[in-house]
Design an enzyme around this catalytic site. Structure first.
Site, PDB file in Angstrom:
ATOM      1  N   LYS A 140      46.591  68.636  54.007  1.00 54.63           N
ATOM      2  CA  LYS A 140      46.398  68.563  55.460  1.00 54.63           C
ATOM      3  C   LYS A 140      46.631  67.156  55.992  1.00 54.63           C
ATOM      4  O   LYS A 140      47.059  66.985  57.144  1.00 54.63           O
ATOM      5  CB  LYS A 140      45.013  69.091  55.843  1.00 54.63           C
ATOM      6  CG  LYS A 140      43.831  68.331  55.251  1.00 54.63           C
ATOM      7  CD  LYS A 140      43.323  67.207  56.138  1.00 54.63           C
ATOM      8  CE  LYS A 140      42.171  66.471  55.503  1.00 54.63           C
ATOM      9  NZ  LYS A 140      41.673  65.378  56.361  1.00 54.63           N
ATOM     10  N   THR A 167      42.479  67.877  61.665  1.00 59.93           N
ATOM     11  CA  THR A 167      43.195  66.630  61.417  1.00 59.93           C
ATOM     12  C   THR A 167      44.478  66.536  62.236  1.00 59.93           C
ATOM     13  O   THR A 167      44.926  65.426  62.545  1.00 59.93           O
ATOM     14  CB  THR A 167      43.513  66.501  59.913  1.00 59.93           C
ATOM     15  OG1 THR A 167      42.347  66.809  59.158  1.00 59.93           O
ATOM     16  CG2 THR A 167      43.953  65.106  59.561  1.00 59.93           C
TER      17      THR A 167
END
Length: 329
Positions: A187, A244
């Protein structure tokens, strides 16, 4: 439960602040000057300058003192420091269960944290990983957060998850360590891509598409490495990816935004002042994708920008002009 948190950066400090509300907690940092300043001022001025440290939170730069009476060690150092930290722990005359909160692949070996730990920790020592969508500042402020505690010892994961669980820090248990760690690593690489897209003014549609296709890349790599698909669609995969790629507190997203503005990577990292794990992760993900034969075009594009000096505009153009195909093939 007596808990020792190793690492006095933003994440370690945030966890120590939060957990000290229910447990006796010691926060260890290697920099004795920083620790003494924190003890005197009751603030971590560098990483969490607006969050007071609880008076009952113990602070030390002596590793043996920090761990001597501990019942659980929580490692919150960057992945680059995990191996040496584990080696220092096992050199002590006490054996204490260990969980780690770092995300990424070890540089040069492309190993996940649990693979590094398996080379160092005693085989029977309970251990695991704490991960999920969690900005340090929000955890320190006591804002609601949900995370995963994963261990190959399912009973250990459940026990520790229950011990750390709180109304504002919800901890779920899992035995899919690989899935939790792959999600937490990949991620960060994808967040750089999201930042590049944002910095180029591509809008919300592009971001949604990038997150979704990025999740497909994460899942392909995770399955190849032995993860479960449901883990990668859960908190530590899709959840952490969404946070994120969209949150203003994301350092990796900020790196991408600045790259799109044609700033040099060394200057970006110097000005950031915090570790952006995605920069190193991109290199290791690229290596693993090639080694395992996994198609990861978004991560490949980010790699070309960071390590092959391809302009972000050209990398995006190449990505957008790829031939279309069935969504799930």
């Amino acid at each position: 439960m007596n808990i020792t948190v190793l690492g006095a950066g933003a994440w370690g400090s945030a966890l120590a602040i939060h957990l000290s509300g229910r447990h006796p907690v010691t926060l260890w940092g290697w920099d004795s000057t920083q620790i003494e300043t924190m003890r005197t001022t009751r603030f971590n001025q560098r990483y969490l300058p607006d969050i007071p440290l609880p008076e009952k939170l113990n602070l030390t730069s002596d590793l043996y003192s920090a761990c001597n009476n501990s019942e659980l060690i929580l490692i919150a150092v960057p992945i680059s420091a995990l191996r040496t930290t584990l080696q220092e722990i096992v050199a002590m005359p006490v054996q204490i269960p260990v969980i780690w909160g770092c995300k990424g692949f070890e540089a040069g070996t492309s190993k996940l944290p649990h693979q590094v730990a398996a080379e160092i920790l005693p085989q029977k020592l309970p251990c695991g990983v704490l991960s999920g969508p969690s900005f340090a500042l929000e955890v320190a402020r006591g804002l609601p957060t949900a995370m995963i505690l994963a261990s190959r010892d399912g009973e250990f994961a459940q026990i520790i998850a229950r011990s750390l669980h709180h109304s504002s820090l919800r901890i779920y248990s899992s035995n899919d360590v690989i899935g939790v760690e792959v999600g937490g690593a990949v991620k960060n690489a994808l967040a750089i891509a999201a930042g590049i897209a944002e910095g180029m003014g591509f809008g919300q549609n592009a971001r949604a598409g990038l997150i979704t296709r990025g999740l497909a890349e994460m899942t392909r790599l995770g399955l190849k490495m032995g993860a479960r698909a449901d883990t990668l669609s859960g908190l530590s995969g899709a959840g952490d990816l969404i946070l994120t790629c969209t949150g203003d507190l994301s350092r990796n997203r900020q790196v991408g935004i600045l790259l799109a503005q044609k700033q040099a990577l060394p200057d970006i990292l110097k000005d950031l002042g915090h570790v952006a794990e995605g920069v190193g992760t991109v290199r290791e993900v690229h290596y693993l994708a090639q080694k395992l034969g996994v198609d990861m075009p978004i991560c490949t594009a980010v790699y070309s920008v960071l390590y092959e000096q391809v302009p972000a505009t050209l990398a995006v153009e190449i990505l957008l002009n790829r031939a279309t195909h069935s969504e799930f093939n």
